[in-house]
Scaffold this motif. Sequence first.
Motif, PDB file in Angstrom:
ATOM      1  N   SER A  80       1.024   2.829  -7.009  1.00  0.00           N
ATOM      2  CA  SER A  80       0.692   4.222  -6.717  1.00  0.00           C
ATOM      3  C   SER A  80       0.357   4.361  -5.242  1.00  0.00           C
ATOM      4  O   SER A  80      -0.069   3.412  -4.588  1.00  0.00           O
ATOM      5  CB  SER A  80      -0.485   4.708  -7.571  1.00  0.00           C
ATOM      6  OG  SER A  80      -1.674   4.037  -7.214  1.00  0.00           O
ATOM      7  N   VAL A  81       0.565   5.564  -4.739  1.00  0.00           N
ATOM      8  CA  VAL A  81       0.178   5.908  -3.374  1.00  0.00           C
ATOM      9  C   VAL A  81      -0.266   7.362  -3.408  1.00  0.00           C
ATOM     10  O   VAL A  81       0.354   8.191  -4.069  1.00  0.00           O
ATOM     11  CB  VAL A  81       1.314   5.666  -2.348  1.00  0.00           C
ATOM     12  CG1 VAL A  81       2.536   6.504  -2.663  1.00  0.00           C
ATOM     13  CG2 VAL A  81       0.837   5.905  -0.935  1.00  0.00           C
ATOM     14  N   ASP A  82      -1.366   7.656  -2.718  1.00  0.00           N
ATOM     15  CA  ASP A  82      -1.840   9.044  -2.725  1.00  0.00           C
ATOM     16  C   ASP A  82      -1.574   9.713  -1.380  1.00  0.00           C
ATOM     17  O   ASP A  82      -1.110   9.081  -0.433  1.00  0.00           O
ATOM     18  CB  ASP A  82      -3.308   9.147  -3.146  1.00  0.00           C
ATOM     19  CG  ASP A  82      -4.292   8.587  -2.136  1.00  0.00           C
ATOM     20  OD1 ASP A  82      -3.932   8.316  -0.970  1.00  0.00           O
ATOM     21  OD2 ASP A  82      -5.473   8.429  -2.501  1.00  0.00           O
ATOM     22  N   SER A  83      -1.871  10.993  -1.314  1.00  0.00           N
ATOM     23  CA  SER A  83      -1.572  11.780  -0.122  1.00  0.00           C
ATOM     24  C   SER A  83      -2.454  11.414   1.064  1.00  0.00           C
ATOM     25  O   SER A  83      -2.209  11.860   2.175  1.00  0.00           O
ATOM     26  CB  SER A  83      -1.707  13.271  -0.434  1.00  0.00           C
ATOM     27  OG  SER A  83      -2.975  13.554  -0.990  1.00  0.00           O
ATOM     28  N   GLU A  84      -3.455  10.566   0.843  1.00  0.00           N
ATOM     29  CA  GLU A  84      -4.312  10.090   1.931  1.00  0.00           C
ATOM     30  C   GLU A  84      -3.901   8.702   2.405  1.00  0.00           C
ATOM     31  O   GLU A  84      -4.561   8.103   3.239  1.00  0.00           O
ATOM     32  CB  GLU A  84      -5.772  10.103   1.491  1.00  0.00           C
ATOM     33  CG  GLU A  84      -6.250  11.516   1.178  1.00  0.00           C
ATOM     34  CD  GLU A  84      -7.674  11.571   0.655  1.00  0.00           C
ATOM     35  OE1 GLU A  84      -8.252  10.506   0.319  1.00  0.00           O
ATOM     36  OE2 GLU A  84      -8.207  12.689   0.575  1.00  0.00           O
ATOM     37  N   GLY A  85      -2.801   8.190   1.843  1.00  0.00           N
ATOM     38  CA  GLY A  85      -2.288   6.896   2.264  1.00  0.00           C
ATOM     39  C   GLY A  85      -2.844   5.698   1.521  1.00  0.00           C
ATOM     40  O   GLY A  85      -2.511   4.561   1.842  1.00  0.00           O
ATOM     41  N   ASN A  86      -3.679   5.919   0.523  1.00  0.00           N
ATOM     42  CA  ASN A  86      -4.215   4.811  -0.272  1.00  0.00           C
ATOM     43  C   ASN A  86      -3.125   4.276  -1.189  1.00  0.00           C
ATOM     44  O   ASN A  86      -2.433   5.038  -1.852  1.00  0.00           O
ATOM     45  CB  ASN A  86      -5.409   5.280  -1.102  1.00  0.00           C
ATOM     46  CG  ASN A  86      -6.523   5.802  -0.223  1.00  0.00           C
ATOM     47  OD1 ASN A  86      -7.017   5.102   0.644  1.00  0.00           O
ATOM     48  ND2 ASN A  86      -6.900   7.050  -0.437  1.00  0.00           N
ATOM     49  N   GLU A  87      -2.991   2.951  -1.206  1.00  0.00           N
ATOM     50  CA  GLU A  87      -1.975   2.313  -2.031  1.00  0.00           C
ATOM     51  C   GLU A  87      -2.616   1.383  -3.034  1.00  0.00           C
ATOM     52  O   GLU A  87      -3.663   0.796  -2.766  1.00  0.00           O
ATOM     53  CB  GLU A  87      -0.993   1.537  -1.162  1.00  0.00           C
ATOM     54  CG  GLU A  87      -0.214   2.415  -0.201  1.00  0.00           C
ATOM     55  CD  GLU A  87       0.803   1.640   0.622  1.00  0.00           C
ATOM     56  OE1 GLU A  87       1.175   0.516   0.216  1.00  0.00           O
ATOM     57  OE2 GLU A  87       1.220   2.154   1.660  1.00  0.00           O
ATOM     58  N   CYS A  88      -1.975   1.256  -4.178  1.00  0.00           N
ATOM     59  CA  CYS A  88      -2.492   0.390  -5.232  1.00  0.00           C
ATOM     60  C   CYS A  88      -1.328  -0.225  -5.978  1.00  0.00           C
ATOM     61  O   CYS A  88      -0.354   0.467  -6.294  1.00  0.00           O
ATOM     62  CB  CYS A  88      -3.345   1.219  -6.196  1.00  0.00           C
ATOM     63  SG  CYS A  88      -4.065   0.280  -7.558  1.00  0.00           S
ATOM     64  N   VAL A  96      -4.468  -7.450  -8.629  1.00  0.00           N
ATOM     65  CA  VAL A  96      -4.692  -6.123  -8.091  1.00  0.00           C
ATOM     66  C   VAL A  96      -4.592  -6.193  -6.572  1.00  0.00           C
ATOM     67  O   VAL A  96      -5.262  -7.014  -5.936  1.00  0.00           O
ATOM     68  CB  VAL A  96      -6.088  -5.588  -8.502  1.00  0.00           C
ATOM     69  CG1 VAL A  96      -6.348  -4.239  -7.869  1.00  0.00           C
ATOM     70  CG2 VAL A  96      -6.181  -5.515 -10.017  1.00  0.00           C
ATOM     71  N   ILE A  97      -3.740  -5.347  -5.990  1.00  0.00           N
ATOM     72  CA  ILE A  97      -3.537  -5.316  -4.546  1.00  0.00           C
ATOM     73  C   ILE A  97      -3.856  -3.920  -4.053  1.00  0.00           C
ATOM     74  O   ILE A  97      -3.289  -2.938  -4.546  1.00  0.00           O
ATOM     75  CB  ILE A  97      -2.088  -5.698  -4.192  1.00  0.00           C
ATOM     76  CG1 ILE A  97      -1.739  -7.074  -4.749  1.00  0.00           C
ATOM     77  CG2 ILE A  97      -1.887  -5.649  -2.670  1.00  0.00           C
ATOM     78  CD1 ILE A  97      -0.262  -7.409  -4.698  1.00  0.00           C
ATOM     79  N   GLY A  98      -4.762  -3.826  -3.093  1.00  0.00           N
ATOM     80  CA  GLY A  98      -5.190  -2.509  -2.622  1.00  0.00           C
ATOM     81  C   GLY A  98      -6.192  -1.923  -3.592  1.00  0.00           C
ATOM     82  O   GLY A  98      -7.168  -2.563  -3.941  1.00  0.00           O
ATOM     83  N   CYS A  99      -5.956  -0.726  -4.064  1.00  0.00           N
ATOM     84  CA  CYS A  99      -6.765  -0.105  -5.108  1.00  0.00           C
ATOM     85  C   CYS A  99      -8.234   0.029  -4.739  1.00  0.00           C
ATOM     86  O   CYS A  99      -9.118  -0.103  -5.592  1.00  0.00           O
ATOM     87  CB  CYS A  99      -6.619  -0.856  -6.435  1.00  0.00           C
ATOM     88  SG  CYS A  99      -4.919  -1.109  -6.965  1.00  0.00           S
ATOM     89  N   GLY A 100      -8.536   0.245  -3.484  1.00  0.00           N
ATOM     90  CA  GLY A 100      -9.918   0.470  -3.071  1.00  0.00           C
ATOM     91  C   GLY A 100     -10.768  -0.783  -3.059  1.00  0.00           C
ATOM     92  O   GLY A 100     -11.975  -0.734  -3.169  1.00  0.00           O
ATOM     93  N   GLU A 101     -10.138  -1.925  -2.887  1.00  0.00           N
ATOM     94  CA  GLU A 101     -10.890  -3.188  -2.861  1.00  0.00           C
ATOM     95  C   GLU A 101     -11.889  -3.217  -1.737  1.00  0.00           C
ATOM     96  O   GLU A 101     -11.730  -2.723  -0.685  1.00  0.00           O
ATOM     97  CB  GLU A 101      -9.922  -4.372  -2.723  1.00  0.00           C
ATOM     98  CG  GLU A 101      -9.006  -4.503  -3.915  1.00  0.00           C
ATOM     99  CD  GLU A 101      -7.972  -5.595  -3.718  1.00  0.00           C
ATOM    100  OE1 GLU A 101      -7.688  -6.014  -2.586  1.00  0.00           O
ATOM    101  OE2 GLU A 101      -7.439  -6.038  -4.729  1.00  0.00           O
TER     102      GLU A 101
END
Length: 101
Positions: A80-88, A96-101
């Motif tokens: 997933s990727v959101d409109s703020e550039g966060n990727e998961c 788990v890679i990314g996802c607010g780690e």
Amino acid sequence: MTPCAQAECVGEGSYRVCSESYQDADGDFHVRSSDTEGNSYGVDSTTRTLPGGSTEIRSDDSEGNSYSVKSWSDSTGVHSVDSEGNECTITNSGVVIGCGE
């Protein structure tokens, strides 16, 4: 009031806020709120399938703000990727890679 809407009002004394939420025939969600001082606010959330098979959930509010999340899966896992550039990414092996780690 919209048919099949859920409405609720809360408050104390002369100040109250009323909110109504409903899902339309397309499956999109809508929320409207207003208070006894004349303020109002609304949020609309839509879900759509994008070319290539990914899904986008987008929310837009009555103040001009928007937020979206795109998600998809492939042979390596779910992403997933959101409109703020966060990727998961969650790989098929559970990493788990990314996802607010």
